[in-house]
Design a protein around this motif. Structure first.
Motif, PDB file in Angstrom:
ATOM      1  N   ASP A  78     -14.153  -0.105  12.301  1.00 37.75           N
ATOM      2  CA  ASP A  78     -13.023  -0.986  11.996  1.00 37.75           C
ATOM      3  C   ASP A  78     -13.425  -2.442  12.260  1.00 37.75           C
ATOM      4  OD1 ASP A  78     -10.567  -2.091  11.487  1.00 37.75           O
ATOM      5  OD2 ASP A  78      -9.684  -1.489  13.402  1.00 37.75           O
ATOM      6  N   GLU A  79     -13.847  -3.143  11.176  1.00 35.28           N
ATOM      7  CA  GLU A  79     -14.218  -4.562  11.244  1.00 35.28           C
ATOM      8  C   GLU A  79     -15.214  -4.828  12.373  1.00 35.28           C
ATOM      9  OE1 GLU A  79     -10.765  -7.062  11.135  1.00 35.28           O
ATOM     10  OE2 GLU A  79     -10.265  -6.434   9.104  1.00 35.28           O
ATOM     11  N   ILE A  80     -16.237  -3.976  12.417  1.00 37.16           N
ATOM     12  CA  ILE A  80     -17.280  -4.168  13.419  1.00 37.16           C
ATOM     13  C   ILE A  80     -18.075  -5.443  13.135  1.00 37.16           C
ATOM     14  CG2 ILE A  80     -19.044  -2.849  12.176  1.00 37.16           C
ATOM     15  CD1 ILE A  80     -19.943  -1.755  14.901  1.00 37.16           C
ATOM     16  N   ASP A  81     -17.968  -5.966  11.901  1.00 42.48           N
ATOM     17  CA  ASP A  81     -18.731  -7.147  11.521  1.00 42.48           C
ATOM     18  C   ASP A  81     -17.974  -8.447  11.770  1.00 42.48           C
ATOM     19  OD1 ASP A  81     -16.777  -6.919   9.540  1.00 42.48           O
ATOM     20  OD2 ASP A  81     -18.155  -5.981   8.135  1.00 42.48           O
ATOM     21  N   THR A  82     -16.860  -8.379  12.499  1.00 48.20           N
ATOM     22  CA  THR A  82     -16.099  -9.595  12.794  1.00 48.20           C
ATOM     23  C   THR A  82     -16.969 -10.585  13.557  1.00 48.20           C
ATOM     24  OG1 THR A  82     -14.027  -8.354  12.902  1.00 48.20           O
ATOM     25  CG2 THR A  82     -14.062 -10.515  13.981  1.00 48.20           C
ATOM     26  N   GLY A  83     -16.964 -11.833  13.108  1.00 44.83           N
ATOM     27  CA  GLY A  83     -17.703 -12.876  13.808  1.00 44.83           C
ATOM     28  C   GLY A  83     -19.141 -13.028  13.377  1.00 44.83           C
ATOM     29  N   VAL A  84     -19.597 -12.270  12.370  1.00 48.84           N
ATOM     30  CA  VAL A  84     -20.968 -12.412  11.889  1.00 48.84           C
ATOM     31  C   VAL A  84     -20.926 -12.724  10.398  1.00 48.84           C
ATOM     32  CG1 VAL A  84     -21.846 -10.793  13.595  1.00 48.84           C
ATOM     33  CG2 VAL A  84     -21.225  -9.962  11.331  1.00 48.84           C
ATOM     34  N   SER A  85     -22.028 -13.222   9.877  1.00 53.00           N
ATOM     35  CA  SER A  85     -22.080 -13.549   8.457  1.00 53.00           C
ATOM     36  C   SER A  85     -23.534 -13.579   8.019  1.00 53.00           C
ATOM     37  CB  SER A  85     -21.418 -14.913   8.196  1.00 53.00           C
ATOM     38  OG  SER A  85     -22.080 -15.928   8.950  1.00 53.00           O
ATOM     39  N   GLY A  86     -23.734 -13.881   6.710  1.00 52.41           N
ATOM     40  CA  GLY A  86     -25.077 -14.076   6.195  1.00 52.41           C
ATOM     41  C   GLY A  86     -25.966 -12.865   6.348  1.00 52.41           C
ATOM     42  N   GLU A  87     -27.200 -13.151   6.773  1.00 56.49           N
ATOM     43  CA  GLU A  87     -28.223 -12.122   6.852  1.00 56.49           C
ATOM     44  C   GLU A  87     -27.875 -11.052   7.889  1.00 56.49           C
ATOM     45  OE1 GLU A  87     -31.268  -9.812   5.961  1.00 56.49           O
ATOM     46  OE2 GLU A  87     -30.579 -11.551   4.823  1.00 56.49           O
ATOM     47  N   ILE A  88     -27.192 -11.459   8.957  1.00 53.17           N
ATOM     48  CA  ILE A  88     -26.828 -10.495   9.998  1.00 53.17           C
ATOM     49  C   ILE A  88     -25.871  -9.451   9.434  1.00 53.17           C
ATOM     50  CG2 ILE A  88     -25.684 -10.194  12.226  1.00 53.17           C
ATOM     51  CD1 ILE A  88     -26.679 -12.994  12.954  1.00 53.17           C
ATOM     52  N   SER A  89     -24.865  -9.911   8.688  1.00 54.06           N
ATOM     53  CA  SER A  89     -23.915  -8.961   8.093  1.00 54.06           C
ATOM     54  C   SER A  89     -24.628  -8.063   7.092  1.00 54.06           C
ATOM     55  CB  SER A  89     -22.776  -9.709   7.415  1.00 54.06           C
ATOM     56  OG  SER A  89     -23.266 -10.525   6.363  1.00 54.06           O
ATOM     57  N   ASN A  90     -25.609  -8.617   6.388  1.00 59.94           N
ATOM     58  CA  ASN A  90     -26.387  -7.816   5.452  1.00 59.94           C
ATOM     59  C   ASN A  90     -27.129  -6.702   6.184  1.00 59.94           C
ATOM     60  OD1 ASN A  90     -27.309  -7.528   2.636  1.00 59.94           O
ATOM     61  ND2 ASN A  90     -29.328  -7.936   3.510  1.00 59.94           N
TER      62      ASN A  90
END
Length: 550
Positions: free
Chosen positions: A457-469
């Motif tokens: 559940d939205e474990i990717d909150t607060g990250v973006s770009g290459e990290i989210s990839n």
């Protein structure tokens, strides 16, 4: 895996029916569209408590059904233990009635909420902020280490001996408690036992004594009646025996005149023989019966002793007194043998402790062997998730006591930055760091054990770009051996899904409702483009979306 989900009359949902596939599924939608509502509905059918606020229409019941393919899970023992019908395609159902009452079913069999939750925990692992906190718990950390160490066999062996050790320890404690209390009762129990043994109790003795007492206390009346009876039988003029003899002689002459007379003669002969026998017995009794005050006093004393014992022990019969005597005998004997029993039990406990200790060492050795590998895997994966300086200090130290999972204390410390002091995860790691650490750990666990369906559940909150990839790639890799869901707001993660669903709201004259649909082809491109650049779709956003899907 979760195959089908049906939600009716829950929060903003009127009626949603969705079919899911294996692999990696992403769920997207605008903020407030109802992604959390969908997860809430799933949580209810997995055993979460509910209230009337769950109902959209408070005059109708809320029904949530989830169908799972559980053929790859070893759940038949769970179904047998809870008296449930096992099906490879198992349906969990939850109903919340307008009255506020809740009902739960597994394959149409009513179950308690605890049973539903116990089963649900083995089917879906919902990763939320609350679940991330488990990462900071020592038991969970040890579970991760044990998964890599392939410690399941060692732990099973250890728990078998631990159970025997704890059982023997409890028996030893009971013996010692019994000894401390028995010393106070021993003398009294011995006194009571001697009283009962002196009474020489036997089944039926009370009835015999009471009958003898009646004879001895009424001996004069008995003697009078016996004499009178003997006189009636043997009087020379009117005695019954004499009259019967006359009758016999009278009919003896008629016996030859026909069968009827012969039969009557035989009967008279029989009566005469029986009456003569009675007369002989009466004479014997008359001569033997005599007053015996001494025996009467003895019998009376024995009866009084029985009555006193029955009153003292609240017993209704001699049989009950005999049972009490046996129980007292066992208690007295037990105290006499308690020291030897305690000594023997101490030896047994000590031997079992050695056995448990030996198996605890096997577990510890396997844990220590795998810790360098675990640290390396964690740090390598976290490096790719934008935590290049993440470092762990993991140590296994012998504990003072046996625990359900061994005899170890685990030191699991973390440092996010180079040169920073190591500290406990819950004290030094941020929420975003905990989420990335948990994702890394789940991906490692997926390689070593069969995990249930994973819902991030939205474990990717607060990250973006290459990290989210990279986070999307990790979840995609996990989905090769298990079913994975990710509720996400990042297009980089959403694009990694083999399947993508969109949650959205619609307004009508009857109000607002939440819906869910699977996207395909251009629909996915458009959804990802909106996530990238908003509602006003640009050609660059659409091109970027297509690139992500490729």
């Amino acid at each position: 895996m979760l195959a089908n989900l049906s939600i009716q009359n829950y929060a903003l949902i009127d009626d949603v029916k969705v079919t899911f596939s294996n692999g990696f599924t992403t769920i997207t939608g605008e903020t407030g569209a109802g992604k959390s509502i969908l997860l809430g509905g799933l949580s209810l059918v997995l055993g979460k408590r509910a209230d009337l606020s769950s109902l959209k229409n408070t005059e109708q019941k809320c029904v949530i059904e989830a169908e799972f393919d559980i053929s790859k899970y070893d759940l038949k023992p769970f179904f047998a233990e809870n008296d449930l019908d096992y099906e490879d395609r198992t349906i969990l159902r939850r109903e919340i009635l307008p009255s506020g009452k809740s009902r739960a079913f597994v394959n149409d069999t009513p179950v308690t909420l605890d049973v539903l939750k116990a089963l649900g925990d083995q089917l879906v692992d919902v990763h939320s902020q609350h679940q991330t906190l488990r990462l900071t718990e020592n038991d969970f950390q040890l579970k991760v280490v044990d998964a890599l160490a392939d410690n399941s066999g060692n732990l099973k062996n250890y728990k078998t001996y631990l159970g025997q050790y704890r059982k023997a320890s409890k028996e030893l404690q009971d013996l010692e408690n019994f000894q401390s209390n028995a010393d106070k009762e021993h003398d009294y129990n011995s006194f009571l036992l001697k009283e009962l043994e002196d009474a020489q109790l036997k089944e039926g003795m009370q009835e015999e004594l009471e009958a003898e007492y009646e004879q001895l206390s009424n001996v004069e009346e008995i003697m009078v009646q016996l004499a009178a009876g003997y006189q009636l039988l043997n009087d020379e003029q009117l005695g019954i025996l004499g009259r019967l003899a006359d009758l016999k002689r009278a009919f003896q002459n008629l016996a030859d005149f026909g069968p009827a007379y012969a039969s009557l003669n035989d009967r008279i002969q029989s009566v005469l023989i029986e009456t003569d026998d009675i007369a002989s017995e009466l004479e014997q009794l008359k001569d033997s019966v005599e007053a015996n005050p001494e025996r009467l006093e003895t019998v009376n004393g024995q009866l009084q002793q029985l009555y006193d014992l029955q009153k003292k022990h609240q017993a209704a019969s001699v049989g009950e007194l005999i049972n009490i005597r046996e129980e007292l005998s066992q208690k007295v004997e037990a105290v006499a043998n308690i020291e030897s029993k305690i000594t023997k039990k101490k030896v047994e406990v000590s031997q079992l402790a050695d056995q448990v200790e030996e198996r605890a060492k096997n577990i510890r050795h396997a844990r220590n062997t795998v810790i360098p590998k675990l640290k390396s895997m964690l740090q390598e994966n976290l490096y790719a998730l934008g935590m290049p300086s993440a470092s762990f200090k993991i140590e296994v130290n012998p504990s003072e006591t046996f625990k359900p999972n061994g005899k170890d204390d685990l030191v699991f410390l973390f440092s996010a930055n180079k040169g920073s002091e190591y500290g406990e995860l819950k004290k030094v790691a941020s929420g975003g760091e905990l989420s990335r650490i948990m994702l890394t750990i789940k991906s490692i666990l997926a390689t070593y054990e069969q995990l249930p369906t994973m819902m991030f559940d939205e474990i990717d909150t607060g990250v973006s770009g290459e990290i989210s990839n990279r986070m999307g790639e990790i979840m995609q890799q996990m989905s090769q051996t298990m079913q994975v869901f990710s509720i996400t707001h990042l297009p980089q993660v959403a694009s990694k899904g083999q399947h993508q669903f969109k949650v959205f709201k619609q307004e009508s004259g009857e109000g607002t409702s939440t819906h869910m649909k699977e996207l395909s082809g251009d629909e996915r491109v458009q959804e990802l483009a909106e996530m990238l650049g908003g509602k006003s779709l640009s050609e660059s956003a659409l091109a970027h979306a297509r690139q992500l899907l490729q």
